[in-house]
Motif scaffolding. Sequence first.
Motif, PDB file in Angstrom:
ATOM      1  N   MET A  58     -18.955 107.049  51.512  1.00  0.00           N
ATOM      2  CA  MET A  58     -19.212 106.334  52.738  1.00  0.00           C
ATOM      3  C   MET A  58     -18.008 105.430  53.001  1.00  0.00           C
ATOM      4  SD  MET A  58     -22.292 103.560  53.362  1.00  0.00           S
ATOM      5  CE  MET A  58     -23.486 104.700  52.761  1.00  0.00           C
ATOM      6  N   GLN A  59     -17.655 105.274  54.259  1.00  0.00           N
ATOM      7  CA  GLN A  59     -16.535 104.422  54.620  1.00  0.00           C
ATOM      8  C   GLN A  59     -17.026 103.065  55.120  1.00  0.00           C
ATOM      9  OE1 GLN A  59     -13.857 106.287  57.325  1.00  0.00           O
ATOM     10  NE2 GLN A  59     -13.878 108.218  56.220  1.00  0.00           N
ATOM     11  N   ALA A  60     -16.178 102.066  54.941  1.00  0.00           N
ATOM     12  CA  ALA A  60     -16.492 100.713  55.396  1.00  0.00           C
ATOM     13  C   ALA A  60     -15.174  99.969  55.595  1.00  0.00           C
ATOM     14  CB  ALA A  60     -17.361  99.993  54.363  1.00  0.00           C
ATOM     15  N   THR A  61     -15.282  98.725  56.024  1.00  0.00           N
ATOM     16  CA  THR A  61     -14.118  97.863  56.212  1.00  0.00           C
ATOM     17  C   THR A  61     -14.280  96.634  55.335  1.00  0.00           C
ATOM     18  OG1 THR A  61     -13.912  98.605  58.498  1.00  0.00           O
ATOM     19  CG2 THR A  61     -12.775  96.566  57.914  1.00  0.00           C
ATOM     20  N   ALA A  62     -13.246  96.300  54.561  1.00  0.00           N
ATOM     21  CA  ALA A  62     -13.290  95.102  53.735  1.00  0.00           C
ATOM     22  C   ALA A  62     -13.484  93.895  54.642  1.00  0.00           C
ATOM     23  CB  ALA A  62     -12.011  94.971  52.928  1.00  0.00           C
ATOM     24  N   TYR A  63     -14.410  93.027  54.269  1.00  0.00           N
ATOM     25  CA  TYR A  63     -14.720  91.853  55.077  1.00  0.00           C
ATOM     26  C   TYR A  63     -14.301  90.576  54.345  1.00  0.00           C
ATOM     27  CZ  TYR A  63     -17.419  88.738  58.106  1.00  0.00           C
ATOM     28  OH  TYR A  63     -17.794  87.743  58.965  1.00  0.00           O
ATOM     29  N   THR A  64     -14.754  90.419  53.117  1.00  0.00           N
ATOM     30  CA  THR A  64     -14.363  89.268  52.305  1.00  0.00           C
ATOM     31  C   THR A  64     -13.996  89.757  50.913  1.00  0.00           C
ATOM     32  OG1 THR A  64     -16.593  88.820  51.474  1.00  0.00           O
ATOM     33  CG2 THR A  64     -15.949  87.721  53.526  1.00  0.00           C
ATOM     34  N   TYR A  65     -13.167  88.974  50.223  1.00  0.00           N
ATOM     35  CA  TYR A  65     -12.826  89.277  48.836  1.00  0.00           C
ATOM     36  C   TYR A  65     -12.368  87.995  48.163  1.00  0.00           C
ATOM     37  CZ  TYR A  65     -10.472  90.919  44.695  1.00  0.00           C
ATOM     38  OH  TYR A  65     -10.074  91.089  43.396  1.00  0.00           O
ATOM     39  N   ARG A  79     -13.461 103.090  50.819  1.00  0.00           N
ATOM     40  CA  ARG A  79     -14.530 104.049  50.549  1.00  0.00           C
ATOM     41  C   ARG A  79     -15.434 103.386  49.532  1.00  0.00           C
ATOM     42  NH1 ARG A  79     -15.826 107.935  46.815  1.00  0.00           N
ATOM     43  NH2 ARG A  79     -13.914 107.573  45.639  1.00  0.00           N
ATOM     44  N   ILE A  80     -16.724 103.458  49.772  1.00  0.00           N
ATOM     45  CA  ILE A  80     -17.674 102.870  48.834  1.00  0.00           C
ATOM     46  C   ILE A  80     -18.681 103.924  48.405  1.00  0.00           C
ATOM     47  CG2 ILE A  80     -17.449 100.530  49.753  1.00  0.00           C
ATOM     48  CD1 ILE A  80     -20.164 100.945  51.156  1.00  0.00           C
ATOM     49  N   GLU A  81     -19.197 103.733  47.222  1.00  0.00           N
ATOM     50  CA  GLU A  81     -20.327 104.518  46.748  1.00  0.00           C
ATOM     51  C   GLU A  81     -21.462 103.525  46.542  1.00  0.00           C
ATOM     52  OE1 GLU A  81     -19.323 106.928  43.368  1.00  0.00           O
ATOM     53  OE2 GLU A  81     -17.719 107.935  44.463  1.00  0.00           O
ATOM     54  N   THR A  82     -22.658 103.950  46.903  1.00  0.00           N
ATOM     55  CA  THR A  82     -23.804 103.050  46.813  1.00  0.00           C
ATOM     56  C   THR A  82     -24.923 103.688  46.004  1.00  0.00           C
ATOM     57  OG1 THR A  82     -24.754 103.895  48.864  1.00  0.00           O
ATOM     58  CG2 THR A  82     -23.316 101.979  49.046  1.00  0.00           C
ATOM     59  N   GLU A  83     -25.814 102.833  45.593  1.00  0.00           N
ATOM     60  CA  GLU A  83     -27.005 103.235  44.871  1.00  0.00           C
ATOM     61  C   GLU A  83     -28.179 102.605  45.614  1.00  0.00           C
ATOM     62  OE1 GLU A  83     -27.978 101.401  40.871  1.00  0.00           O
ATOM     63  OE2 GLU A  83     -27.046 103.318  40.306  1.00  0.00           O
ATOM     64  N   VAL A  84     -29.176 103.392  45.927  1.00  0.00           N
ATOM     65  CA  VAL A  84     -30.320 102.894  46.682  1.00  0.00           C
ATOM     66  C   VAL A  84     -31.328 102.283  45.721  1.00  0.00           C
ATOM     67  CG1 VAL A  84     -32.175 103.519  48.256  1.00  0.00           C
ATOM     68  CG2 VAL A  84     -29.948 104.625  48.450  1.00  0.00           C
ATOM     69  N   SER A  85     -31.788 101.103  46.059  1.00  0.00           N
ATOM     70  CA  SER A  85     -32.808 100.420  45.261  1.00  0.00           C
ATOM     71  C   SER A  85     -34.165 101.056  45.511  1.00  0.00           C
ATOM     72  CB  SER A  85     -32.856  98.940  45.642  1.00  0.00           C
ATOM     73  OG  SER A  85     -33.922  98.308  44.991  1.00  0.00           O
TER      74      SER A  85
END
Length: 70
Positions: A1-8, A47-53
């Motif tokens: 999945m794609q996203a945009t860095a917001y904070t770091y 690019r991020i990978e996620t895990e669904v709770s």
Amino acid sequence: MQATAYTYDPVTRSGSVLLDDGTPVEFGAPAFDAGGLRLLRPGQRVRIETEVSERAGAAPRVTLVTLQTF
């Protein structure tokens, strides 16, 4: 999945990304470290990978953050 860095935060190696629909999702140091990055700047495409709770209505948990490459 794609996203945009917001904070770091380089001290804690955690931050947040914005999904393409504008939803903010936080990530912790383990997700940052898994991507092998050394720095992340707001506005970078990632690019991020996620895990669904299993909890109903819970936000996805980011397990990996890395730079988006073409």
